[in-house]
Design an enzyme around this catalytic site. Structure first.
Site, PDB file in Angstrom:
ATOM      1  N   HIS A  99      -6.712   0.567  -0.774  1.00 37.66           N
ATOM      2  CA  HIS A  99      -6.589   1.153  -2.118  1.00 37.66           C
ATOM      3  C   HIS A  99      -5.712   0.231  -2.972  1.00 37.66           C
ATOM      4  CE1 HIS A  99      -5.427   3.872  -5.332  1.00 37.66           C
ATOM      5  NE2 HIS A  99      -6.505   4.560  -5.031  1.00 37.66           N
ATOM      6  N   GLU A 171     -13.174   0.483  -7.506  1.00 36.61           N
ATOM      7  CA  GLU A 171     -12.164   1.120  -8.339  1.00 36.61           C
ATOM      8  C   GLU A 171     -11.484   0.066  -9.200  1.00 36.61           C
ATOM      9  OE1 GLU A 171     -10.715   5.027  -6.628  1.00 36.61           O
ATOM     10  OE2 GLU A 171      -9.620   3.508  -5.536  1.00 36.61           O
TER      11      GLU A 171
HETATM   12  C1  PEP Z   1      -7.750   6.564  -7.213  1.00 34.46           C
HETATM   13  O1  PEP Z   1      -6.599   6.194  -7.205  1.00 34.46           O
HETATM   14  O2  PEP Z   1      -8.453   6.396  -6.207  1.00 34.46           O
HETATM   15  C2  PEP Z   1      -8.269   7.191  -8.417  1.00 34.46           C
HETATM   16  C3  PEP Z   1      -9.532   7.057  -8.674  1.00 34.46           C
HETATM   17  O3  PEP Z   1      -7.357   7.843  -9.202  1.00 34.46           O
HETATM   18  P1  PEP Z   1      -7.637   8.581 -10.598  1.00 34.46           P
HETATM   19  O4  PEP Z   1      -8.907   9.346 -10.451  1.00 34.46           O
HETATM   20  O5  PEP Z   1      -6.441   9.486 -10.790  1.00 34.46           O
HETATM   21  O6  PEP Z   1      -7.729   7.510 -11.626  1.00 34.46           O
END
Ligand code: PEP
Length: 268
Positions: A99, A171
């Site tokens: 992550h 992400e």
């Molecule tokens: C994450 O950290 O995996 C994430 C997607 O957080 P958020 O949805 O709060 O942006």
């Protein structure tokens, strides 16, 4: 075959008390019971200290459990780490690896993440491998290069036949609702076009590296400020196979609409 959808809730360090974690997990599990999930999988990743109690509370339901991280060794003198065997022991099926908060705040490298991915696979835990570029990297035209490097180094020595147990979470760091990661950046969800570009790039890399059969079946989740108000357009894209959700996964009221949107898209 199109990849199955996977929706995950990453609770980070947000739900601190076991009782609260159990109550939220129970509400999500109860709401899920009313839905036909088909092949869609849903997991939550509570804090380690709540995993056992949450596992007991959701036993026999459709809701699955994930660890937020793990060490790449089974056991030993490694103060503060968590073993894959312990995650399995409390009932985890998935583990988040790489992550951006682990990479950027705690300095995890692709080489360490690769060791974790291989260990998770060995232990029959499904790694949710998180990748993504920062705002600056995107601005510098490095989106593809950064994601390619994270994929290549984190998945080094992984065999095509192991791929069916892996999930990729794209992400983009600039979309994650975390001011520590994004000190001078306006945090906003990726547009469907931005997400689509990145997901198509990742899919093409997976297919060219692991072959059509293995590479086309891995779910690629989108993560970054996904919520009820913006998930429908993202999940409508065939190249987005679910979501990894932080803030909006912290209650059944905010998490369930995303799951319902994913199921709606799947029925189209
Ligand atoms: C994450 O950290 O995996 C994430 C997607 O957080 P958020 O949805 O709060 O942006």
């Amino acid at each position: 075959m199109t990849p199955k959808y996977v929706i995950g809730g990453n609770w980070k360090l947000q739900i601190l008390r076991v009782e609260e974690a159990v109550s939220i997990a129970t509400a999500i599990a109860e709401a899920l019971e009313k839905l036909d999930l088909g092949t869609t999988e849903v997991f939550i990743a509570p804090s380690y200290t709540a995993l056992y109690a949450v596992a007991q509370a959701i036993k026999g339901t459709k809701l699955k459990l994930a660890g937020q991280n793990m060490y790449f060794r089974d056991k030993g003198a490694f103060t503060g780490e968590i073993s894959p065997d312990s995650l399995k022991d409390v009932g985890c099926e998935y583990v988040l690896l790489g992550h951006s908060e682990r990479r950027r705040i705690f300095g995890e490298t692709n080489a360490q993440i690769n060791q974790k991915v291989k260990k998770a696979l060995e232990k029959n835990l499904k790694p949710v491998l998180c990748i993504g570029e920062t705002a600056q990297e995107r601005k510098d035209g490095q989106m593809e290069a950064v994601n390619r490097q994270q994929l290549a180094e984190s998945l080094a020595d992984v065999e095509p036949e192991q791929l069916s147990n892996i999930i990729i979470a794209y992400e983009p760091v600039w979309a994650i609702n975390n001011p520590f990661l994004n000190p001078n950046v306006e945090i906003k969800t990726a547009t469907p076009e931005q997400a689509s570009d990145a997901h198509n790039f990742i899919r093409a890399w997976l297919v060219s590296t692991f072959g059509e059969t293995a590479g086309s079946q891995i779910p690629i989740q989108y993560g970054g400020s996904m919520k009820a108000g913006n998930c429908v357009d993202l999940l409508a894209l065939p190249e987005i196979n679910g979501g990894l959700i932080g803030g909006a996964s912290l209650s059944s009221e905010t998490f369930m609409p995303i799951i319902e949107a994913a199921l709606g898209q799947m029925k189209k």
